[in-house]
Design a protein around this motif. Structure first.
Motif, PDB file in Angstrom:
ATOM      1  N   VAL A   1       0.852  -1.194   0.000  1.00  0.00           N
ATOM      2  CA  VAL A   1       0.000   0.000   0.000  1.00  0.00           C
ATOM      3  C   VAL A   1       0.884   1.239   0.000  1.00  0.00           C
ATOM      4  N   ALA A   2       0.353   2.317  -0.569  1.00  0.00           N
ATOM      5  CA  ALA A   2       0.994   3.637  -0.464  1.00  0.00           C
ATOM      6  C   ALA A   2       0.054   4.523   0.348  1.00  0.00           C
ATOM      7  N   ILE A   3       0.607   5.183   1.353  1.00  0.00           N
ATOM      8  CA  ILE A   3      -0.239   5.907   2.321  1.00  0.00           C
ATOM      9  C   ILE A   3       0.272   7.331   2.511  1.00  0.00           C
TER      10      ILE A   3
ATOM     11  N   ALA B   1      -4.503   8.724   4.112  1.00  0.00           N
ATOM     12  CA  ALA B   1      -5.328   8.631   2.907  1.00  0.00           C
ATOM     13  C   ALA B   1      -4.688   7.661   1.922  1.00  0.00           C
ATOM     14  N   ILE B   2      -5.551   6.910   1.211  1.00  0.00           N
ATOM     15  CA  ILE B   2      -5.035   6.045   0.141  1.00  0.00           C
ATOM     16  C   ILE B   2      -5.776   6.261  -1.185  1.00  0.00           C
ATOM     17  N   GLY B   3      -6.906   6.956  -1.165  1.00  0.00           N
ATOM     18  CA  GLY B   3      -7.644   7.109  -2.413  1.00  0.00           C
ATOM     19  C   GLY B   3      -8.553   8.313  -2.420  1.00  0.00           C
TER      20      GLY B   3
ATOM     21  N   ASP C   1     -11.879   9.666  -5.129  1.00  0.00           N
ATOM     22  CA  ASP C   1     -12.688   9.508  -6.349  1.00  0.00           C
ATOM     23  C   ASP C   1     -12.329   8.234  -7.118  1.00  0.00           C
ATOM     24  N   GLY C   2     -12.053   7.145  -6.372  1.00  0.00           N
ATOM     25  CA  GLY C   2     -11.786   5.862  -7.030  1.00  0.00           C
ATOM     26  C   GLY C   2     -10.395   5.739  -7.616  1.00  0.00           C
ATOM     27  N   ARG C   3      -9.520   6.691  -7.317  1.00  0.00           N
ATOM     28  CA  ARG C   3      -8.161   6.632  -7.894  1.00  0.00           C
ATOM     29  C   ARG C   3      -7.123   6.940  -6.828  1.00  0.00           C
ATOM     30  N   LEU C   4      -5.854   6.774  -7.216  1.00  0.00           N
ATOM     31  CA  LEU C   4      -4.770   7.231  -6.346  1.00  0.00           C
ATOM     32  C   LEU C   4      -4.732   8.756  -6.418  1.00  0.00           C
TER      33      LEU C   4
ATOM     34  N   GLY D   1      -9.882  -5.491  -4.874  1.00  0.00           N
ATOM     35  CA  GLY D   1     -11.327  -5.384  -4.763  1.00  0.00           C
ATOM     36  C   GLY D   1     -11.943  -4.882  -6.054  1.00  0.00           C
ATOM     37  N   ALA D   2     -13.270  -4.981  -6.112  1.00  0.00           N
ATOM     38  CA  ALA D   2     -13.981  -4.614  -7.330  1.00  0.00           C
ATOM     39  C   ALA D   2     -13.761  -3.142  -7.689  1.00  0.00           C
ATOM     40  N   ASN D   3     -13.659  -2.272  -6.699  1.00  0.00           N
ATOM     41  CA  ASN D   3     -13.485  -0.843  -7.010  1.00  0.00           C
ATOM     42  C   ASN D   3     -12.099  -0.566  -7.577  1.00  0.00           C
ATOM     43  N   THR D   4     -11.102  -1.220  -7.006  1.00  0.00           N
ATOM     44  CA  THR D   4      -9.739  -1.040  -7.530  1.00  0.00           C
ATOM     45  C   THR D   4      -9.628  -1.635  -8.927  1.00  0.00           C
ATOM     46  N   TRP D   5     -10.288  -2.783  -9.128  1.00  0.00           N
ATOM     47  CA  TRP D   5     -10.333  -3.362 -10.475  1.00  0.00           C
ATOM     48  C   TRP D   5     -10.968  -2.372 -11.460  1.00  0.00           C
TER      49      TRP D   5
ATOM     50  N   LEU E   1     -11.716  -9.692  -6.257  1.00  0.00           N
ATOM     51  CA  LEU E   1     -12.668 -10.188  -5.261  1.00  0.00           C
ATOM     52  C   LEU E   1     -13.946  -9.362  -5.362  1.00  0.00           C
ATOM     53  N   SER E   2     -15.043 -10.051  -5.616  1.00  0.00           N
ATOM     54  CA  SER E   2     -16.332  -9.364  -5.722  1.00  0.00           C
ATOM     55  C   SER E   2     -17.446 -10.369  -5.464  1.00  0.00           C
ATOM     56  N   GLY E   3     -18.415  -9.936  -4.709  1.00  0.00           N
ATOM     57  CA  GLY E   3     -19.575 -10.790  -4.466  1.00  0.00           C
ATOM     58  C   GLY E   3     -20.666 -10.562  -5.485  1.00  0.00           C
ATOM     59  N   SER E   4     -20.407  -9.692  -6.452  1.00  0.00           N
ATOM     60  CA  SER E   4     -21.460  -9.301  -7.391  1.00  0.00           C
ATOM     61  C   SER E   4     -21.232  -9.925  -8.761  1.00  0.00           C
TER      62      SER E   4
ATOM     63  N   LEU F   1     -13.018 -14.120  -7.713  1.00  0.00           N
ATOM     64  CA  LEU F   1     -13.431 -14.934  -6.573  1.00  0.00           C
ATOM     65  C   LEU F   1     -14.447 -14.127  -5.767  1.00  0.00           C
ATOM     66  N   MET F   2     -15.328 -14.871  -5.086  1.00  0.00           N
ATOM     67  CA  MET F   2     -16.433 -14.198  -4.397  1.00  0.00           C
ATOM     68  C   MET F   2     -16.228 -14.112  -2.892  1.00  0.00           C
ATOM     69  N   GLU F   3     -15.306 -14.941  -2.377  1.00  0.00           N
ATOM     70  CA  GLU F   3     -15.124 -15.009  -0.922  1.00  0.00           C
ATOM     71  C   GLU F   3     -13.660 -14.849  -0.579  1.00  0.00           C
TER      72      GLU F   3
ATOM     73  N   ILE G   1      -1.844  -8.512  -1.592  1.00  0.00           N
ATOM     74  CA  ILE G   1      -3.132  -7.833  -1.428  1.00  0.00           C
ATOM     75  C   ILE G   1      -2.876  -6.376  -1.801  1.00  0.00           C
ATOM     76  N   ILE G   2      -3.500  -5.930  -2.908  1.00  0.00           N
ATOM     77  CA  ILE G   2      -3.133  -4.609  -3.449  1.00  0.00           C
ATOM     78  C   ILE G   2      -4.227  -3.553  -3.262  1.00  0.00           C
ATOM     79  N   GLY G   3      -5.271  -3.872  -2.469  1.00  0.00           N
ATOM     80  CA  GLY G   3      -6.263  -2.852  -2.141  1.00  0.00           C
ATOM     81  C   GLY G   3      -7.555  -3.023  -2.893  1.00  0.00           C
ATOM     82  N   GLY G   4      -8.494  -2.065  -2.658  1.00  0.00           N
ATOM     83  CA  GLY G   4      -8.338  -0.901  -1.796  1.00  0.00           C
ATOM     84  C   GLY G   4      -8.676  -1.153  -0.335  1.00  0.00           C
ATOM     85  N   ALA G   5      -9.247  -0.139   0.299  1.00  0.00           N
ATOM     86  CA  ALA G   5      -9.422  -0.155   1.745  1.00  0.00           C
ATOM     87  C   ALA G   5     -10.263  -1.342   2.220  1.00  0.00           C
ATOM     88  N   LYS G   6     -11.316  -1.672   1.480  1.00  0.00           N
ATOM     89  CA  LYS G   6     -12.205  -2.764   1.931  1.00  0.00           C
ATOM     90  C   LYS G   6     -11.469  -4.103   1.868  1.00  0.00           C
ATOM     91  N   ILE G   7     -10.623  -4.237   0.876  1.00  0.00           N
ATOM     92  CA  ILE G   7      -9.859  -5.492   0.727  1.00  0.00           C
ATOM     93  C   ILE G   7      -8.769  -5.579   1.796  1.00  0.00           C
ATOM     94  N   TYR G   8      -8.076  -4.476   2.049  1.00  0.00           N
ATOM     95  CA  TYR G   8      -7.070  -4.490   3.116  1.00  0.00           C
ATOM     96  C   TYR G   8      -7.728  -4.874   4.445  1.00  0.00           C
TER      97      TYR G   8
HETATM   98  N1  LIG Z   1      -2.852   3.914  -2.054  1.00  0.00           N
HETATM   99  C1  LIG Z   1      -2.878   2.629  -2.412  1.00  0.00           C
HETATM  100  O1  LIG Z   1      -1.892   1.897  -2.262  1.00  0.00           O
HETATM  101  C2  LIG Z   1      -4.145   2.053  -2.993  1.00  0.00           C
HETATM  102  C3  LIG Z   1      -4.189   0.727  -3.433  1.00  0.00           C
HETATM  103  C4  LIG Z   1      -5.367   0.239  -3.996  1.00  0.00           C
HETATM  104  C5  LIG Z   1      -6.473   1.057  -4.097  1.00  0.00           C
HETATM  105  N2  LIG Z   1      -6.402   2.333  -3.648  1.00  0.00           N
HETATM  106  C6  LIG Z   1      -7.566   3.236  -3.735  1.00  0.00           C
HETATM  107  O2  LIG Z   1      -8.590   2.727  -2.882  1.00  0.00           O
HETATM  108  C7  LIG Z   1      -9.863   3.131  -3.424  1.00  0.00           C
HETATM  109  C8  LIG Z   1     -10.750   1.898  -3.573  1.00  0.00           C
HETATM  110  O3  LIG Z   1     -10.935   1.278  -2.301  1.00  0.00           O
HETATM  111  P1  LIG Z   1     -12.366   0.741  -1.824  1.00  0.00           P
HETATM  112  O4  LIG Z   1     -12.244   0.348  -0.402  1.00  0.00           O
HETATM  113  O5  LIG Z   1     -13.398   1.737  -2.211  1.00  0.00           O
HETATM  114  O6  LIG Z   1     -12.644  -0.507  -2.784  1.00  0.00           O
HETATM  115  P2  LIG Z   1     -11.940  -1.949  -3.024  1.00  0.00           P
HETATM  116  O7  LIG Z   1     -11.429  -2.483  -1.738  1.00  0.00           O
HETATM  117  O8  LIG Z   1     -11.016  -1.838  -4.187  1.00  0.00           O
HETATM  118  O9  LIG Z   1     -13.193  -2.795  -3.539  1.00  0.00           O
HETATM  119  C9  LIG Z   1     -14.288  -2.991  -2.677  1.00  0.00           C
HETATM  120  C10 LIG Z   1     -15.203  -4.035  -3.277  1.00  0.00           C
HETATM  121  O10 LIG Z   1     -14.543  -5.298  -3.308  1.00  0.00           O
HETATM  122  C11 LIG Z   1     -15.477  -6.328  -3.007  1.00  0.00           C
HETATM  123  N3  LIG Z   1     -15.143  -6.909  -1.714  1.00  0.00           N
HETATM  124  C12 LIG Z   1     -14.547  -6.320  -0.647  1.00  0.00           C
HETATM  125  N4  LIG Z   1     -14.409  -7.191   0.361  1.00  0.00           N
HETATM  126  C13 LIG Z   1     -14.922  -8.358  -0.066  1.00  0.00           C
HETATM  127  C14 LIG Z   1     -15.064  -9.638   0.512  1.00  0.00           C
HETATM  128  N5  LIG Z   1     -14.626  -9.896   1.758  1.00  0.00           N
HETATM  129  N6  LIG Z   1     -15.654 -10.608  -0.215  1.00  0.00           N
HETATM  130  C15 LIG Z   1     -16.091 -10.369  -1.470  1.00  0.00           C
HETATM  131  N7  LIG Z   1     -15.971  -9.146  -2.091  1.00  0.00           N
HETATM  132  C16 LIG Z   1     -15.398  -8.176  -1.387  1.00  0.00           C
HETATM  133  C17 LIG Z   1     -16.837  -5.668  -2.950  1.00  0.00           C
HETATM  134  O11 LIG Z   1     -17.288  -5.630  -4.297  1.00  0.00           O
HETATM  135  P3  LIG Z   1     -18.790  -6.070  -4.713  1.00  0.00           P
HETATM  136  O12 LIG Z   1     -19.644  -4.953  -4.236  1.00  0.00           O
HETATM  137  O13 LIG Z   1     -18.705  -6.186  -6.208  1.00  0.00           O
HETATM  138  O14 LIG Z   1     -19.076  -7.371  -4.014  1.00  0.00           O
HETATM  139  C18 LIG Z   1     -16.477  -4.272  -2.481  1.00  0.00           C
HETATM  140  O15 LIG Z   1     -17.454  -3.315  -2.798  1.00  0.00           O
HETATM  141  C19 LIG Z   1      -9.570   3.812  -4.746  1.00  0.00           C
HETATM  142  O16 LIG Z   1      -9.520   5.208  -4.551  1.00  0.00           O
HETATM  143  C20 LIG Z   1      -8.203   3.280  -5.123  1.00  0.00           C
HETATM  144  O17 LIG Z   1      -7.482   4.139  -5.990  1.00  0.00           O
HETATM  145  C21 LIG Z   1      -5.270   2.847  -3.108  1.00  0.00           C
END
Ligand SMILES: NC(=O)c1ccc[n+]([C@@H]2O[C@H](COP(=O)([O-])OP(=O)(O)OC[C@H]3O[C@@H](n4cnc5c(N)ncnc54)[C@H](OP(=O)(O)O)[C@@H]3O)[C@@H](O)[C@H]2O)c1
Length: 157
Positions: A6-8, A13-15, A17-20, A43-47, A62-65, A77-79, A96-103
């Motif tokens: 991760v870059a912090i 802050a790590i993100g 508007d969906g971007r770095l 995670g789906a948002n980072t993808w 990783l996405s449940g959708s 993968l869904m889980e 594990i490359i992010g974002g916040a929900k995945i970390y």
């Molecule tokens: N600074 C850095 O190093 C760094 C690295 C990466 C990303 N980022 C930034 O972080 C932001 C995105 O982070 P985010 O937290 O919004 O999104 P995210 O973690 O990229 O994606 C979240 C999505 O992943 C899926 N998900 C998460 N946990 C899950 C689980 N346990 N099981 C199944 N699916 C799961 C869900 O998608 P579904 O709703 O489809 O199920 C969830 O909505 C962006 O701004 C990006 O640029 C920064």
């Protein structure tokens, strides 16, 4: 091994508007060199923000959708547990490359963190790391990238 990368910013802050919220070529190079040849889990948002697979890496989204449909060369993968299982059966590291929900989802599985400290406060960021996410980790290495960014490697205590 499951490794978080991760870059912090100074304000964690790590993100935005969906971007770095920054552009540091030296960190992108470090990220590419560190992760190449290994699995990257996002995670789906980072993808959505990447839009295409990272080359020379085994990409996992990783996405449940069912509406998230990456191309065939990307594994969806869904889980979280499916990723942990996969990491035990591949002969390379799982980053594990992010974002916040995945970390957050992998917080208990990550054995090592590689953190780039961005020397900025991003006041209008919308995505942050928790302040205590490194509490169970101890720094084992620290080095400087071109441009003065510091990269810390931390292992679980
Ligand atoms: N600074 C850095 O190093 C760094 C690295 C990466 C990303 N980022 C930034 O972080 C932001 C995105 O982070 P985010 O937290 O919004 O999104 P995210 O973690 O990229 O994606 C979240 C999505 O992943 C899926 N998900 C998460 N946990 C899950 C689980 N346990 N099981 C199944 N699916 C799961 C869900 O998608 P579904 O709703 O489809 O199920 C969830 O909505 C962006 O701004 C990006 O640029 C920064």
């Amino acid at each position: 091994m499951i490794i978080g990368i991760v870059a912090i910013a100074r304000n964690y802050a790590i993100g935005r508007d969906g971007r770095l919220p920054w552009h540091y070529p030296a960190d992108l190079k470090h990220f590419r060199e560190t992760t190449t040849g290994n699995a990257v889990v996002m995670g789906a948002n980072t993808w959505a923000s990447l839009g295409k697979p990272l080359p020379n890496r085994f990409n996992v989204v990783l996405s449940g959708s069912s509406s998230v449909t990456p191309p065939p060369e990307v594994m969806r993968l869904m889980e979280k547990d499916e990723v942990v299982d996969l990491s035990r059966h591949i002969n390379r590291d799982t980053y594990i490359i992010g974002g916040a929900k995945i970390y957050k989802a992998f917080a208990g599985d990550i054995q090592k963190w590689i953190v780039t400290w961005i020397p900025e406060d991003i006041e209008d960021a919308d995505t942050f790391m928790p302040r205590d996410f490194l509490n169970d980790f101890v720094e084992v290495d620290s080095h400087e990238l071109d441009g003065g960014l510091i990269v810390s490697t931390l292992c679980r205590k």
